[in-house]
Design an enzyme around this catalytic site. Sequence first.
Site, PDB file in Angstrom:
ATOM      1  N   ASP A  34      12.414  29.456 -34.771  1.00 26.68           N
ATOM      2  CA  ASP A  34      13.372  30.428 -34.231  1.00 26.68           C
ATOM      3  C   ASP A  34      14.808  29.947 -34.419  1.00 26.68           C
ATOM      4  OD1 ASP A  34      11.808  32.619 -33.102  1.00 26.68           O
ATOM      5  OD2 ASP A  34      10.993  31.112 -31.730  1.00 26.68           O
ATOM      6  N   ASP A 179       6.127  39.256 -31.598  1.00 27.87           N
ATOM      7  CA  ASP A 179       6.774  38.027 -31.143  1.00 27.87           C
ATOM      8  C   ASP A 179       7.399  38.193 -29.761  1.00 27.87           C
ATOM      9  OD1 ASP A 179       8.179  35.667 -30.889  1.00 27.87           O
ATOM     10  OD2 ASP A 179       9.534  36.022 -32.564  1.00 27.87           O
ATOM     11  N   GLY A 180       6.887  37.392 -28.805  1.00 27.18           N
ATOM     12  CA  GLY A 180       7.490  37.326 -27.480  1.00 27.18           C
ATOM     13  C   GLY A 180       6.539  37.699 -26.360  1.00 27.18           C
TER      14      GLY A 180
HETATM   15  C1  DX5 Z   1      12.445  34.909 -28.923  1.00 32.13           C
HETATM   16  C2  DX5 Z   1      11.740  34.200 -30.050  1.00 32.13           C
HETATM   17  C3  DX5 Z   1      10.277  33.991 -29.828  1.00 32.13           C
HETATM   18  C4  DX5 Z   1       9.955  33.201 -28.611  1.00 32.13           C
HETATM   19  C5  DX5 Z   1       8.486  33.186 -28.323  1.00 32.13           C
HETATM   20  O1  DX5 Z   1      13.732  35.189 -29.281  1.00 32.13           O
HETATM   21  O2  DX5 Z   1      11.881  34.911 -31.247  1.00 32.13           O
HETATM   22  O3  DX5 Z   1       9.682  33.441 -30.990  1.00 32.13           O
HETATM   23  O4  DX5 Z   1      10.398  31.898 -28.696  1.00 32.13           O
HETATM   24  O5  DX5 Z   1       8.279  32.469 -27.179  1.00 32.13           O
HETATM   25  P1  DX5 Z   1       7.277  32.952 -26.033  1.00 32.13           P
HETATM   26  O6  DX5 Z   1       5.925  33.023 -26.692  1.00 32.13           O
HETATM   27  O7  DX5 Z   1       7.372  31.885 -25.040  1.00 32.13           O
HETATM   28  O8  DX5 Z   1       7.741  34.279 -25.553  1.00 32.13           O
HETATM   29 ZN    ZN Z   2      10.619  34.297 -33.017  1.00 28.62          ZN
END
Ligand code: DX5
Ligand code: ZN
Length: 219
Positions: A34, A179-180
């Site tokens: 990220d 994602d997220g």
């Molecule tokens: C948010 C990122 C994600 C995030 C995912 O801006 O793009 O990739 O880090 O993390 P989790 O799974 O903890 O939501």
């Molecule tokens: Zn991400």
Amino acid sequence: MVEISASILGAKEEESAKIFYNLEVAKIDYFHIDVMDGKFVENNTVEKMNKFSNILKQITTLPLDVHLMVEDIETYVKLYSTFEPNIITFHFEACKDKQEVFKMIDLVKSSNIKVGIAISPKTEVREIYEFLPYINTILVMTVEPGKGGQPLIPETLRKIKILKEYLTQNNLDTYIEADGGINLETIEDIKDVGVDIAVVGNGILKTDNYKETVKKLKI
Ligand code: DX5
Ligand code: ZN
């Protein structure tokens, strides 16, 4: 079967090599990087992600999945191409017009890297339909981009469902990545709507046994 791209955003630097090793042993499919520039989103992870990518290139052959949350896409595509990632994804919202989207698609492809477009929760899927035949992956953000550990926004599942139907109807083989906020509780919903690659950060990193978690996520 859904593939798992492990977001390493939340990994502590001093434990990073060990965490990466354990993730690989747990059979994740990609390392999700990220990259945040402090402009497109508030946080700045450039230095940390550079360090992590350097470490990963030394210790693993697993593919890198680079998610650029940046304004200046061109600069970061050039920078991250040096790590030879499997895929680079940039945000649709960071492009000023359609021409720029196509230019960035070409830029990534010219380095022999797969290309993805990411859309934030407020962007409707129909806005990116015209680009789908030219890209490998569409990353649907299931939280607002910018930080890990947020709860999944249920409304985004509806978007994924619409997107999946559109891809099927138009015979497109573009992958859907979500994602997220994905964890053992939300993974079923993610699979139900037809996601191919699930990005999981805290949903793995905050558990005691990565191997068990990844196994359950993939079932
Ligand atoms: C948010 C990122 C994600 C995030 C995912 O801006 O793009 O990739 O880090 O993390 P989790 O799974 O903890 O939501
Ligand atoms: Zn991400």
